[in-house]
Design an enzyme around this catalytic site. Structure first.
Site, PDB file in Angstrom:
ATOM      1  CD  GLU A  23      -1.168  -5.946   5.610  1.00 37.26           C
ATOM      2  OE1 GLU A  23      -0.908  -6.178   4.408  1.00 37.26           O
ATOM      3  OE2 GLU A  23      -1.807  -4.937   5.972  1.00 37.26           O
TER       4      GLU A  23
ATOM      5  CG  HIS B 254      -3.525  -3.383   3.266  1.00 41.64           C
ATOM      6  ND1 HIS B 254      -2.526  -2.993   4.131  1.00 41.64           N
ATOM      7  CD2 HIS B 254      -4.019  -2.238   2.722  1.00 41.64           C
ATOM      8  CE1 HIS B 254      -2.426  -1.670   4.136  1.00 41.64           C
ATOM      9  NE2 HIS B 254      -3.326  -1.190   3.284  1.00 41.64           N
TER      10      HIS B 254
ATOM     11  CB  CYS C 119      -0.994  -0.051   1.160  1.00 39.41           C
ATOM     12  SG  CYS C 119      -2.397   1.052   0.905  1.00 39.41           S
TER      13      CYS C 119
END
Ligand code: MN
Length: 255
Positions: free
Chosen positions: A232, A230, A123
């Site tokens: 994660e 994202h 990001c």
């Protein structure tokens, strides 16, 4: 790898968070990360290490110490990059910025690349890589000219662990070796997007409305990749995004 264990050290590049005006800790910034990043690195076999923004961002010796400690770097998501870093004035739709964080991260990126460390940007991390390579950003999604009839919402309402739009991966790219399908469901929590792409980079994923969703370094090693989504956060829900973190740790093991 510089370490005795089989766990490469992945530096989570830190950023400052300013407390709200109502807080008694006004003027006392925090060095922040998010557990989803440290967890993703650990699941992939790496040891995460938070690299704080140093007291003096101009002190290159501190940054050199960080490079010596690490086998790879992860640039995390966060607030906007000050547009003065890419030669533009602030637009009214620009969000929160922090010049000290920017200066530290851009300098560290350049040193890490020079030292041959693999780098993953997520990001804001993707945007940071692009700006460090001389590219520019759209300061807000609404400023990006429409080139398709499709309108995607890049600030999803759904939980960040869920995907919301497709990313089309460029065949032949390293990213396509990690995600073999022609497209990949990604989440989307960004109000800015890449505009012009930095010199050493190539676009390796786009969205249906022609937004840039990922880039890679043209010349490797080191492996450098930035994604607008994202992974994660999605990794908390299922294993779809695991190959990205595994790649970072595998590349780090080789440095
Ligand atoms: Mn998106």
């Amino acid at each position: 790898m510089k370490h005795a264990t089989n766990h490469p050290v992945i530096g989570i590049v830190g950023m400052l968070e300013t407390p709200p005006a109502s807080s008694p800790f006004v003027g006392v910034d925090r060095q922040i990360t998010n557990e989803a990043y440290t967890r993703a690195v650990q699941l992939a076999g790496g040891t995460p290490l938070l690299l704080p923004v140093p007291a003096d961002v101009q002190d290159a010796s501190v940054l050199q110490d960080y490079i010596t400690l690490c086998d790879g770097l992860l640039f995390q998501g966060g607030y906007d990059i000050d547009p003065s870093n890419y030669g533009e004035q602030s637009h009214e739709l620009l969000g929160e910025v922090n010049m000290r964080t920017d200066a530290f991260q851009i300098k560290l990126y350049k040193l890490a690349k020079e030292a041959g460390l693999p780098i993953l940007g997520i990001c804001r991390g993707l945007q940071l890589i692009n700006v460090a390579e001389g590219g520019t950003l759209w300061q807000d999604q609404s400023l990006r000219p429409k080139t398709t009839t499709i309108q995607l919402n890049h600030s999803q309402y759904a939980n960040a662990q869920e995907g919301c739009h497709q990313a089309f991966i460029t065949p032949g790219s390293t990213l396509s070796s990690l995600f073999p399908g022609p497209h990949l469901l990604v989440n989307s929590l960004h109000h800015q997007q890449l505009h012009t792409v930095g010199d050493g980079l190539q676009v390796v994923a786009t969205s249906e409305d022609d937004g840039i969703e990922a880039v890679e370094a043209i010349n490797t090693p080191p492996w450098i990749c930035g994604v607008q989504w994202h992974p994660e956060a999605m990794l908390l829900r299922n294993d779809m995004m695991f190959p990205l973190f595994l790649k970072l740790v595998q590349e780090a093991r080789r440095t």
